[in-house]
Design a protein around this motif. Structure first.
Motif, mmCIF file in Angstrom:
data_model
loop_
_atom_site.group_PDB
_atom_site.id
_atom_site.type_symbol
_atom_site.label_atom_id
_atom_site.label_comp_id
_atom_site.label_asym_id
_atom_site.label_seq_id
_atom_site.Cartn_x
_atom_site.Cartn_y
_atom_site.Cartn_z
ATOM 1 N N HIS A 291 19.354 -59.030 0.613
ATOM 2 C CA HIS A 291 20.848 -59.114 -0.626
ATOM 3 C C HIS A 291 20.240 -58.007 -1.139
ATOM 4 C CE1 HIS A 291 22.214 -63.679 0.663
ATOM 5 N NE2 HIS A 291 22.026 -63.000 1.884
ATOM 6 N N ALA A 292 19.659 -56.808 -1.024
ATOM 7 C CA ALA A 292 20.317 -55.935 -1.146
ATOM 8 C C ALA A 292 21.591 -54.875 -0.894
ATOM 9 C CB ALA A 292 19.184 -54.389 -1.164
ATOM 10 N N LYS A 293 22.104 -54.133 -1.410
ATOM 11 C CA LYS A 293 23.549 -53.601 -2.048
ATOM 12 C C LYS A 293 23.305 -52.480 -1.205
ATOM 13 C CE LYS A 293 24.435 -54.019 -6.270
ATOM 14 N NZ LYS A 293 25.286 -53.445 -7.933
ATOM 15 N N PRO A 294 24.115 -52.252 0.138
ATOM 16 C CA PRO A 294 23.541 -51.493 1.443
ATOM 17 C C PRO A 294 24.041 -49.797 0.237
ATOM 18 C CG PRO A 294 25.653 -53.056 1.497
ATOM 19 C CD PRO A 294 25.435 -53.321 0.387
ATOM 20 N N GLY A 295 23.348 -49.266 1.099
ATOM 21 C CA GLY A 295 22.788 -48.002 0.547
ATOM 22 C C GLY A 295 22.888 -46.487 1.405
ATOM 23 N N ASP A 296 22.429 -45.020 1.369
ATOM 24 C CA ASP A 296 22.908 -43.783 2.508
ATOM 25 C C ASP A 296 22.128 -44.159 3.616
ATOM 26 O OD1 ASP A 296 20.635 -43.559 1.013
ATOM 27 O OD2 ASP A 296 21.719 -41.709 -0.158
ATOM 28 N N VAL A 297 21.177 -45.033 3.940
ATOM 29 C CA VAL A 297 19.945 -45.012 5.291
ATOM 30 C C VAL A 297 20.792 -45.653 6.277
ATOM 31 C CG1 VAL A 297 18.335 -45.531 5.967
ATOM 32 C CG2 VAL A 297 18.518 -45.680 3.519
ATOM 33 N N THR A 298 20.469 -44.354 7.444
ATOM 34 C CA THR A 298 21.595 -44.273 8.080
ATOM 35 C C THR A 298 20.056 -44.711 9.025
ATOM 36 O OG1 THR A 298 20.653 -42.319 8.903
ATOM 37 C CG2 THR A 298 23.045 -42.223 8.421
ATOM 38 N N ILE A 299 20.930 -45.434 10.552
ATOM 39 C CA ILE A 299 19.943 -45.536 11.723
ATOM 40 C C ILE A 299 19.439 -44.418 12.478
ATOM 41 C CG2 ILE A 299 19.444 -47.621 13.273
ATOM 42 C CD1 ILE A 299 22.375 -48.763 12.879
#
Length: 397
Positions: free
Chosen positions: A225-233
């Protein structure tokens, strides 16, 4: 809080439970509930209290509310309770009710294991003891947790309809992610799209919006349940979203896995399909074990053993929790016999309860974490979600 129809259903259910529990009544005592919430009030009163008040449901079928006069009209409007208003003394009104009901054994809202059955504060408990000691009655006070767990867990027809509405809404938003997604979207931008759709519908997320949805993009994404970050798929990897909405006061909770298909690829890779199938079929093993009368840990064990027999490590959480007015709604837990879960995995599953079935595996493609919602039936269970059978493809071609 609750609609009058749900309030009538739940209080009728409570009266029936009391008759089987060797209790004369179930007493809820609360105050200033906009500051200090009492989880049982939506089930037994349908309103909050500004001033101290009580709800007494009896095994003989009486539904009594003792309220300060300014709270009384809101309670009367539901047409469910006998209302005993007071102006200067709650104790006097309570003694009047005790003289009529003459209870010998009452259940109270306290519990070591279940937070949704633990709404009575220590201060109010001591106040209640003083009220009883000043009366002509001697009453045994015990935990009402078994009553709370049954009434809260076994969903009425109206509750089931509302949960299904929340499930269908969340599922629809997650499908929109598949059609609207763009390759440049980060985890945070994906979450922002979901939040926009929730706001458009005038709803709220099932838990804190900072982590609902939880988004894990690719191998580098942070799980849980981490906060969404700046990583893309990256192409060739997966994204998992954990999400739910509250609709008409009832919650949903599900996880879906998406696959960023590289340009020119037309089929899901065999390795990804095999990994996904293991997670999906482990959930199915838990589903097949879910039926009235089994203990929570037995359902978890069925899914856990399925995965470990295929060489995957144990997931470090339980298989499923109940869902209702809260996304984690207390009661029996479908989890292992670990100390951290207390007595919850030893509870028996009941017909009408709604659970999640959720587990994840960490793969070369990223986190494959699936979560379905199911309801227990008389002889097994049924899916409330449309079970995900394959990764949902994100086609950037």
């Amino acid at each position: 809080m609750s609609s009058s129809s749900i309030l009538a259903e739940k209080t009728d259910q409570a009266v029936a439970e009391l008759r089987d529990a060797e209790l004369d009544g179930w007493l809820t005592f609360a105050r200033e509930t906009h500051n200090l919430g009492e989880p049982c009030l939506p089930l037994v009163l349908g309103e909050g209290f500004v001033w101290p008040g009580m709800v007494l449901l009896t095994a003989t079928g009486r539904k009594i509310a003792i309220t300060e006069t300014h709270d009384a009209d809101n309670v009367r409007a539901h047409g469910v309770h006998e209302v005993y208003p007071y102006e200067s003394s709650l104790q006097s009104a309570f003694h009047e009710v005790l003289d009529e009901v003459e209870p010998k054994r009452l259940g109270l809202n306290y519990s070591k294991a279940n937070p949704t059955a633990d709404g009575l504060s220590l201060g109010l408990y001591e106040q209640l003891r003083e009220y009883i000691d000043a009366s002509d009655h001697r009453i045994e006070l015990v935990s009402a947790a078994p009553i709370v767990e049954s009434v809260r867990g076994r969903k009425s027809e109206t509750e089931t309809e509302r949960i299904q509405g929340a499930v269908d809404t969340a599922h629809g938003i997650l499908r929109e992610v598949q059609t609207e997604w763009r390759p440049e979207w980060t985890e945070a931008e994906t979450a922002a799209f979901v939040h926009e759709r929730v706001a458009d519908l005038g709803l709220v997320t099932s838990w804190d919006a900072e982590t609902c949805p939880a988004v894990t993009a690719g191998v580098e994404g942070e799980y849980g349940h981490a906060k969404p970050g700046d990583v893309t798929i990256p192409p060739g990897e997966v994204m998992r979203i954990d999400f739910g909405v509250i609709r008409e006061e009832y919650a949903s909770d599900m996880q879906r896995v998406y696959y960023h298909q590289p340009a020119g690829e037309t089929e899901i890779p065999d390795g990804l399909r095999s990994d996904f199938d293991d997670a999906r079929d482990a959930i199915r093993a838990g589903f097949d074990a879910l039926e009235p009368g089994v203990q929570g840990y037995e359902v978890d064990a069925a899914a856990r053993e399925y995965l470990t027999e295929r060489g995957w490590p144990e997931y470090q959480h339980g298989l499923g929790h109940q869902v209702g007015r809260y996304v984690h709604d207390g009661g029996t837990y479908l989890g292992p016999q670990w100390d951290r879960y207390g007595d919850a995995p030893y509870g028996e599953v009941r017909e009408g309860e709604v659970y999640t079935l959720e587990l994840g595996i960490q793969t070369d493609y990223g986190s494959i974490s699936l979560e379905e919602m199911v309801q227990v039936t008389a002889d097994g269970a049924r899916f409330m979600t449309e079970q995900q059978t394959d990764p949902w493809v994100l086609d950037a071609n």
